[in-house]
Design a protein around this motif. Structure first.
Motif, PDB file in Angstrom:
ATOM      1  N   PHE A  48       9.343   5.549  -5.825  1.00 34.48           N
ATOM      2  CA  PHE A  48       8.861   5.937  -4.503  1.00 34.48           C
ATOM      3  C   PHE A  48       7.340   5.970  -4.475  1.00 34.48           C
ATOM      4  O   PHE A  48       6.708   5.475  -3.536  1.00 34.48           O
ATOM      5  CB  PHE A  48       9.432   7.317  -4.130  1.00 34.48           C
ATOM      6  N   ALA A  49       6.743   6.540  -5.529  1.00 31.93           N
ATOM      7  CA  ALA A  49       5.283   6.654  -5.556  1.00 31.93           C
ATOM      8  C   ALA A  49       4.616   5.282  -5.587  1.00 31.93           C
ATOM      9  O   ALA A  49       3.642   5.024  -4.861  1.00 31.93           O
ATOM     10  CB  ALA A  49       4.858   7.489  -6.758  1.00 31.93           C
ATOM     11  N   VAL A  50       5.140   4.398  -6.445  1.00 28.96           N
ATOM     12  CA  VAL A  50       4.550   3.063  -6.554  1.00 28.96           C
ATOM     13  C   VAL A  50       4.748   2.283  -5.262  1.00 28.96           C
ATOM     14  O   VAL A  50       3.823   1.620  -4.757  1.00 28.96           O
ATOM     15  CB  VAL A  50       5.156   2.316  -7.757  1.00 28.96           C
ATOM     16  N   THR A  51       5.956   2.352  -4.717  1.00 27.41           N
ATOM     17  CA  THR A  51       6.235   1.607  -3.489  1.00 27.41           C
ATOM     18  C   THR A  51       5.405   2.129  -2.330  1.00 27.41           C
ATOM     19  O   THR A  51       4.938   1.351  -1.486  1.00 27.41           O
ATOM     20  CB  THR A  51       7.738   1.709  -3.147  1.00 27.41           C
ATOM     21  N   LEU A  53       2.479   3.103  -2.282  1.00 26.08           N
ATOM     22  CA  LEU A  53       1.114   2.578  -2.263  1.00 26.08           C
ATOM     23  C   LEU A  53       1.006   1.321  -1.398  1.00 26.08           C
ATOM     24  O   LEU A  53      -0.012   1.109  -0.720  1.00 26.08           O
ATOM     25  CB  LEU A  53       0.664   2.240  -3.689  1.00 26.08           C
ATOM     26  N   PHE A  54       2.042   0.486  -1.394  1.00 24.84           N
ATOM     27  CA  PHE A  54       1.938  -0.837  -0.798  1.00 24.84           C
ATOM     28  C   PHE A  54       2.770  -1.033   0.465  1.00 24.84           C
ATOM     29  O   PHE A  54       2.469  -1.890   1.284  1.00 24.84           O
ATOM     30  CB  PHE A  54       2.369  -1.897  -1.828  1.00 24.84           C
ATOM     31  N   THR A  65       2.854   6.923   3.453  1.00 23.77           N
ATOM     32  CA  THR A  65       3.314   5.784   2.666  1.00 23.77           C
ATOM     33  C   THR A  65       2.619   4.531   3.206  1.00 23.77           C
ATOM     34  O   THR A  65       1.941   4.580   4.227  1.00 23.77           O
ATOM     35  CB  THR A  65       4.835   5.621   2.747  1.00 23.77           C
ATOM     36  N   ALA A  66       2.804   3.387   2.499  1.00 25.20           N
ATOM     37  CA  ALA A  66       2.055   2.161   2.825  1.00 25.20           C
ATOM     38  C   ALA A  66       0.567   2.477   2.885  1.00 25.20           C
ATOM     39  O   ALA A  66      -0.139   2.120   3.837  1.00 25.20           O
ATOM     40  CB  ALA A  66       2.534   1.548   4.127  1.00 25.20           C
ATOM     41  N   ILE A  67       0.081   3.144   1.838  1.00 22.12           N
ATOM     42  CA  ILE A  67      -1.280   3.687   1.849  1.00 22.12           C
ATOM     43  C   ILE A  67      -2.325   2.574   1.922  1.00 22.12           C
ATOM     44  O   ILE A  67      -3.285   2.647   2.706  1.00 22.12           O
ATOM     45  CB  ILE A  67      -1.488   4.556   0.592  1.00 22.12           C
ATOM     46  N   ILE A  68      -2.153   1.540   1.110  1.00 19.02           N
ATOM     47  CA  ILE A  68      -3.165   0.470   1.083  1.00 19.02           C
ATOM     48  C   ILE A  68      -3.212  -0.292   2.397  1.00 19.02           C
ATOM     49  O   ILE A  68      -4.306  -0.491   2.958  1.00 19.02           O
ATOM     50  CB  ILE A  68      -2.911  -0.458  -0.118  1.00 19.02           C
ATOM     51  N   PRO A  69      -2.089  -0.771   2.953  1.00 19.14           N
ATOM     52  CA  PRO A  69      -2.178  -1.472   4.245  1.00 19.14           C
ATOM     53  C   PRO A  69      -2.718  -0.599   5.367  1.00 19.14           C
ATOM     54  O   PRO A  69      -3.487  -1.078   6.208  1.00 19.14           O
ATOM     55  CB  PRO A  69      -0.730  -1.894   4.510  1.00 19.14           C
ATOM     56  N   GLU A  70      -2.342   0.676   5.378  1.00 14.11           N
ATOM     57  CA  GLU A  70      -2.769   1.549   6.464  1.00 14.11           C
ATOM     58  C   GLU A  70      -4.264   1.872   6.378  1.00 14.11           C
ATOM     59  O   GLU A  70      -4.894   2.182   7.390  1.00 14.11           O
ATOM     60  CB  GLU A  70      -1.966   2.850   6.441  1.00 14.11           C
ATOM     61  N   ASN A  71      -4.823   1.829   5.175  1.00 13.48           N
ATOM     62  CA  ASN A  71      -6.236   2.195   4.993  1.00 13.48           C
ATOM     63  C   ASN A  71      -7.072   0.991   4.563  1.00 13.48           C
ATOM     64  O   ASN A  71      -8.060   1.146   3.847  1.00 13.48           O
ATOM     65  CB  ASN A  71      -6.346   3.302   3.944  1.00 13.48           C
ATOM     66  N   LYS A  72      -6.674  -0.201   5.002  1.00  7.00           N
ATOM     67  CA  LYS A  72      -7.336  -1.432   4.581  1.00  7.00           C
ATOM     68  C   LYS A  72      -8.825  -1.413   4.902  1.00  7.00           C
ATOM     69  O   LYS A  72      -9.671  -1.746   4.054  1.00  7.00           O
ATOM     70  CB  LYS A  72      -6.663  -2.629   5.253  1.00  7.00           C
ATOM     71  N   ASP A  73      -9.188  -1.039   6.115  1.00  5.67           N
ATOM     72  CA  ASP A  73     -10.599  -1.061   6.508  1.00  5.67           C
ATOM     73  C   ASP A  73     -11.408  -0.038   5.714  1.00  5.67           C
ATOM     74  O   ASP A  73     -12.547  -0.306   5.310  1.00  5.67           O
ATOM     75  CB  ASP A  73     -10.725  -0.792   8.003  1.00  5.67           C
ATOM     76  N   ASP A 376       1.057  -2.861 -14.749  1.00  4.14           N
ATOM     77  CA  ASP A 376       0.810  -1.447 -15.029  1.00  4.14           C
ATOM     78  C   ASP A 376       1.585  -0.545 -14.077  1.00  4.14           C
ATOM     79  O   ASP A 376       2.061   0.522 -14.476  1.00  4.14           O
ATOM     80  CB  ASP A 376      -0.689  -1.150 -14.935  1.00  4.14           C
ATOM     81  N   LEU A 377       1.712  -0.958 -12.833  1.00  8.59           N
ATOM     82  CA  LEU A 377       2.481  -0.160 -11.887  1.00  8.59           C
ATOM     83  C   LEU A 377       3.952  -0.077 -12.296  1.00  8.59           C
ATOM     84  O   LEU A 377       4.587   0.983 -12.182  1.00  8.59           O
ATOM     85  CB  LEU A 377       2.358  -0.764 -10.482  1.00  8.59           C
ATOM     86  N   GLN A 378       4.496  -1.170 -12.778  1.00  4.68           N
ATOM     87  CA  GLN A 378       5.894  -1.151 -13.218  1.00  4.68           C
ATOM     88  C   GLN A 378       6.055  -0.357 -14.511  1.00  4.68           C
ATOM     89  O   GLN A 378       7.100   0.265 -14.728  1.00  4.68           O
ATOM     90  CB  GLN A 378       6.402  -2.580 -13.392  1.00  4.68           C
TER      91      GLN A 378
END
Length: 402
Positions: A48-51, A53-54, A65-73, A376-378
Motif C-alpha cells: 500500500f505504501a509503495v503503491t 507513492l505512484f 495516495t498517488a502522491i507523486i502525480p498529485e504533487n508533480k508541479d 529498491d521499492l520492491q
C-alpha cells in the motif's frame, strides 16, 4: 522484482491457510501461522505504501495516495530549487572546479586512450565535421565567404605590397628564372607564329621589294635576328637587354610603391577583378571543391584513424598531461567558463528543469521515477514481508510465555 514481491505475498497467504489446518498437531505450526499472518500484514502494508507513492491503490481515490502525480508541479519546483541551491551557485561551482584537474584528466585520456576510444574520438570528430560541412548551404556559404573575401580584399591596398614583393625579388636575384622563362616563351611563341610574322613584314614592305621577291628574304632575316637576340639574352647573364628588363622591373617596383597614378591604376584593376562574375564563379567552384574534399577526407576511415587527426589528439594529450602551465591555463579557463555559465544561465537552467517536469503528464513522471528506483521499492515490499513475519513470530513467542 514486482512479481517476486507479489509471489512472496501469495506464498505467505498459502502458508497461513496451510498452517491454520494443523495448529492442533504441534506448537511449531503456531509459529508458522503467526509468521505467515504477520508477513501478509507487513507485505500488504508496504505494498500500500509503495503503491500510494505512484497511484491510487486498486484505483480507489484514498486521501494522500498517488502522491507523486498529485504533487508533480511542486516536485518540479523543488527539484529545480535543489539544483539551483546546491549546484549552480557560482561560489559552489568555483570551489568544486578548484579541486579538479580537468586538463590532466583529458590529457591522460588522449595520450593513453582505452582500447578503441581513440578511434571513436577520431571518428566522432570527423563525422561531426562532415555533418557540419554537409549541413551548410553551399551556395549561401560560398556567397558569404566570397563576400567576406571581397570585402577584405577591397580594404587592402595591394599596389605597395606588389612593389615591395617585386623589389625583394629583384634584390634576392630571384627574378632571373622568370626572365629566362619569358625569353623561352617568347621564342616558342615566335616559332608558332612565323607565318603571321612573315605576312606582316610582307604587307608592310613597299611594292618594289615585293616585286623583286626580297620580302621573303627580309622576313627571314628579321626572324633570324629575333631568334639570335633571344638566344643571346638566354645564354648571356650580362646581356644589355637583360639590364633593360631589370631596369624596367625596378622602375615598376618603385612606381607601385610611390607613384599615385600607378597606385590608382592597380586599384582600379583590382576592383574590376573583384567585380568580375567569372572570378566570382571561379571562387565558388574552388570553395565547393574544397568543401567536398574535406567531407571525403573526414569520411575516410584510413585518414581519420591513421592520419593527422589521431596523431594531433595524441600530441595534445601529451601536452596537457606533461605541461603544468598549460594545465593551469586550461583549468582556469574551464573554471571561469563553468562559473560564467552558472552565473548567466543558472536561472534559465533551473527554469528549463522545472518547465520540463511540469510539461510531463502524470503517467510519464510516475513511470520515470518508478523505473529509476523500482527495484529498491520492491525490496521494501520484500523486506516488509520478512520483517513482519519475524515480528509476528516474536509476538507469538512472547504471548506463549505469559
Amino acid at each position: 522484482m514486482r512479481i517476486t514481491a507479489t509471489l512472496m505475498l501469495v506464498v505467505m497467504a498459502g502458508l497461513f491457510i496451510l498452517s491454520k489446518q494443523y495448529l492442533d498437531l504441534h506448537p511449531s505450526w503456531g509459529y508458522l501461522h503467526a509468521f505467515s499472518e504477520a508477513a501478509m500484514v507487513g507485505g500488504l502494508a508496504d505494498w500500500f505504501a509503495v503503491t500510494a507513492l505512484f497511484r491510487h491503490p486498486m484505483g480507489i481515490p484514498i486521501p494522500h495516495t498517488a502522491i507523486i502525480p498529485e504533487n508533480k508541479d511542486r516536485i518540479a519546483e523543488t527539484m529545480a530549487q535543489f539544483l539551483r541551491t546546491n549546484f549552480l551557485i557560482p561560489a559552489v561551482v568555483a570551489r568544486r572546479m578548484g579541486h579538479m584537474n580537468i586538463a590532466r584528466a583529458a590529457g591522460d585520456f588522449l595520450a593513453h586512450p582505452t582500447k578503441g576510444s581513440q578511434s571513436r574520438i577520431g571518428l566522432g570528430a570527423a563525422e561531426l565535421l562532415a555533418g557540419i560541412l554537409e549541413s551548410l548551404d553551399p551556395d549561401r556559404l560560398g556567397g558569404q565567404v566570397k563576400a567576406g573575401l571581397k570585402s577584405q580584399a577591397a580594404k587592402i591596398e595591394i599596389s605597395p605590397l606588389l612593389g615591395q614583393m617585386l623589389s625583394t625579388t629583384i634584390a634576392d636575384r630571384r627574378h632571373l628564372p622568370l626572365i629566362d622563362s619569358i625569353v623561352r616563351w617568347s621564342g616558342l611563341t615566335l616559332e608558332d607564329n612565323e607565318e603571321m610574322v612573315r605576312e606582316m613584314i610582307s604587307e608592310r614592305a613597299n611594292g618594289v621589294i615585293r616585286w623583286v621577291g626580297l620580302d621573303g628574304r627580309l622576313s627571314a632575316s628579321v626572324l633570324d635576328g629575333m631568334y639570335k637576340l633571344l638566344a643571346e639574352v638566354l645564354v648571356d647573364p650580362d646581356h644589355p637587354l637583360r639590364g633593360k628588363i631589370e631596369e624596367g622591373l625596378e622602375q615598376l617596383a618603385h612606381d607601385l610603391v610611390h607613384d599615385p597614378k600607378m597606385k590608382a591604376r592597380v586599384e582600379k584593376m583590382k576592383a574590376e577583378v573583384l567585380e568580375n562574375e567569372a572570378v566570382a564563379r571561379w571562387w565558388e567552384g574552388v570553395w565547393e571543391r574544397m568543401r567536398q574534399g574535406m567531407i571525403r577526407m573526414a569520411r575516410n576511415p584510413d585518414t581519420v584513424l591513421g592520419g593527422q587527426l589521431g596523431n594531433s589528439l595524441g600530441e595534445l594529450g601529451a601536452a596537457l598531461r606533461d605541461d603544468p602551465r598549460l594545465q593551469t591555463q586550461v583549468n582556469r579557463f574551464a573554471r571561469r567558463t563553468a562559473v560564467g555559465v552558472a552565473t548567466r544561465y543558472g536561472d534559465q537552467i533551473v527554469r528549463l528543469v522545472s518547465e520540463t517536469v511540469r510539461r510531463w503528464d502524470a503517467r510519464t513522471l510516475t513511470d520515470r521515477v518508478e523505473n529509476a528506483v523500482g527495484r529498491d521499492l520492491q525490496f521494501i515490499r520484500i523486506n516488509g514481508t520478512l520483517v513482519g513475519g519475524l515480528v509476528g513470530v516474536t509476538i507469538h513467542f512472547v504471548d506463549g510465555l505469559f
